[in-house]
Design an enzyme around this catalytic site. Structure first.
Site, PDB file in Angstrom:
ATOM      1  CG  HIS A   1      -0.364   0.246   2.469  1.00 21.03           C
ATOM      2  ND1 HIS A   1      -0.341  -1.243   3.894  1.00 21.03           N
ATOM      3  CD2 HIS A   1       0.002   1.657   3.253  1.00 21.03           C
ATOM      4  CE1 HIS A   1       0.531  -0.771   4.375  1.00 21.03           C
ATOM      5  NE2 HIS A   1       0.447   1.287   4.408  1.00 21.03           N
TER       6      HIS A   1
ATOM      7  CG  ASP B   1       0.426  -3.904   3.246  1.00 17.12           C
ATOM      8  OD1 ASP B   1       0.679  -3.642   1.493  1.00 17.12           O
ATOM      9  OD2 ASP B   1       0.374  -3.062   3.623  1.00 17.12           O
TER      10      ASP B   1
ATOM     11  CB  SER C   1       3.251   1.950   6.069  1.00 20.25           C
ATOM     12  OG  SER C   1       1.815   2.257   6.776  1.00 20.25           O
TER      13      SER C   1
END
Length: 257
Positions: free
Chosen positions: A64, A109, A203
Site C-alpha cells: 500500500h 501487503d 507503514s
C-alpha cells in the site's frame, strides 16, 4: 470499535522533504544513529513510508506504499542534517503479491522494489538479513520509523524512533480485526498494556527480531498504542520463496496462497 487504518501518512514536502510526514513509532525513543543502516525512507506524491534494504539492489516495503514518482532515501538519520553518506534511488521494478490497490488481503501487503542502481554500503548503509526461521510467541522485537510519536496528534520527529514490542498470539489480533484468518501470513505484535506501537507514517517499515526482518508494518488501531490493540505485520518468512525467486530473476514467481 477499532478503526483499521493504512499507516502511510501525508508527507508535506518542503525543501528536500518535510518533517511532518510519516507514521512514527509511538512510545519509543530516538534511535541511535548507527542502529538502523538498513532503514529506508520511501516517499512519493505526498506520502511517506518506511522500508528495509535486504541487499544492495532490493528493498522490502508494504504494497500500500506504492505510488508514482517514488524515491528512496538510504543512510538517513536526521532529516534536517542528513548524513554525508546518504544516497537516493528510484525504483527500476516493483513486484507485488496483489495489486497495490488491493493490499487488504491479510498477508499480501508486501512489495519488493528493485532499485535503478545498487546502493553503496557505508557507515550508515547496510542490508538486514532475511529470516532463517519465524519468530515465536513472546519474542521481543524492534520497530522503528519516522512516523508520529503521538497516538492522537501529528508530532513527527527529525530522527527515527525505536521501540521494543512482543510477538503476540494471533487470537489477540483476530479479536480486533474482522476478517483476519487464523492462518493468515501475518504477525501480531505489540504491547498488551499499550503505550508502544507503530503509528501514522511507519507503514512498510521493519519488524526486527533477533537481527532479522520478520515483519512489514501493515495496519494498526486508531488511535495508536491503545491497550490490547496490537498491529498487524506481513510475515516475511512466509514469503521467502517468492522474495528469493524474484531476486534470482524469476519474475513470474507466484506468492504463497
Amino acid at each position: 470499535m477499532v478503526l483499521i487504518r493504512v499507516l502511510a501518512n501525508l508527507l508535506i514536502l518542503q525543501l528536500s522533504y518535510a518533517q511532518k510526514s510519516s507514521e512514527l513509532v509511538t512510545g519509543g525513543h530516538p534511535c541511535n544513529i548507527n542502529e538502523h543502516p538498513f532503514l529506508v525512507l520511501v516517499y512519493h506524491d505526498g506520502y511517506q513510508c518506511g522500508g528495509t534494504l535486504i541487499n544492495e539492489e532490493w528493498v522490502l516495503t508494504a504494497a500500500h506504499c506504492d505510488g508514482k514518482k517514488m524515491k528512496l532515501q538510504f543512510g538517513l538519520h536526521s532529516k534536517n542534517e542528513p548524513n554525508k553518506d546518504k544516497q537516493t534511488r528510484v525504483p527500476k521494478e516493483k513486484f507485488f503479491c496483489l495489486s497495490s490497490k488491493n493490499f487488504i488481503k491479510w498477508g499480501k501487503d508486501i512489495m519488493l522494489i528493485r532499485l535503478n542502481r545498487p546502493v553503496n554500503n557505508s557507515t550508515h548503509i547496510a542490508p538486514l538479513s532475511l529470516p532463517s526461521s519465524p519468530p515465536s510467541q513472546n519474542t521481543v522485537c524492534n520497530i522503528m520509523g519516522w512516523g508520529t510519536i503521538s497516538p492522537t496528534k501529528e508530532i513527527y520527529p527529525d530522527v527515527p524512533h525505536c521501540a521494543n514490542i512482543n510477538i503476540l498470539d494471533h487470537a489477540v489480533c483476530r479479536a480486533f480485526y474482522p476478517g483476519l484468518l487464523e492462518k493468515s501470513k501475518t504477525l501480531c505484535a505489540g504491547i498488551l498494556q499499550g503505550g508502544k506501537d507503530i503509528c501514522q507514517g511507519d507503514s512498510g517499515g521493519p519488524l526486527i527480531c533477533n537481527g532479522q526482518v520478520q515483519g512489514i508494518v501493515s495496519v494498526g488501531g486508531n488511535p495508536c498504542a491503545e491497550p490490547r490493540v496490537p498491529a498487524i505485520y506481513t510475515k516475511v518468512f512466509d514469503h521467502l520463496d517468492w522474495i528469493k525467486s524474484i531476486i534470482a530473476g524469476n519474475t513470474a514467481a507466484t506468492c504463497p496462497l
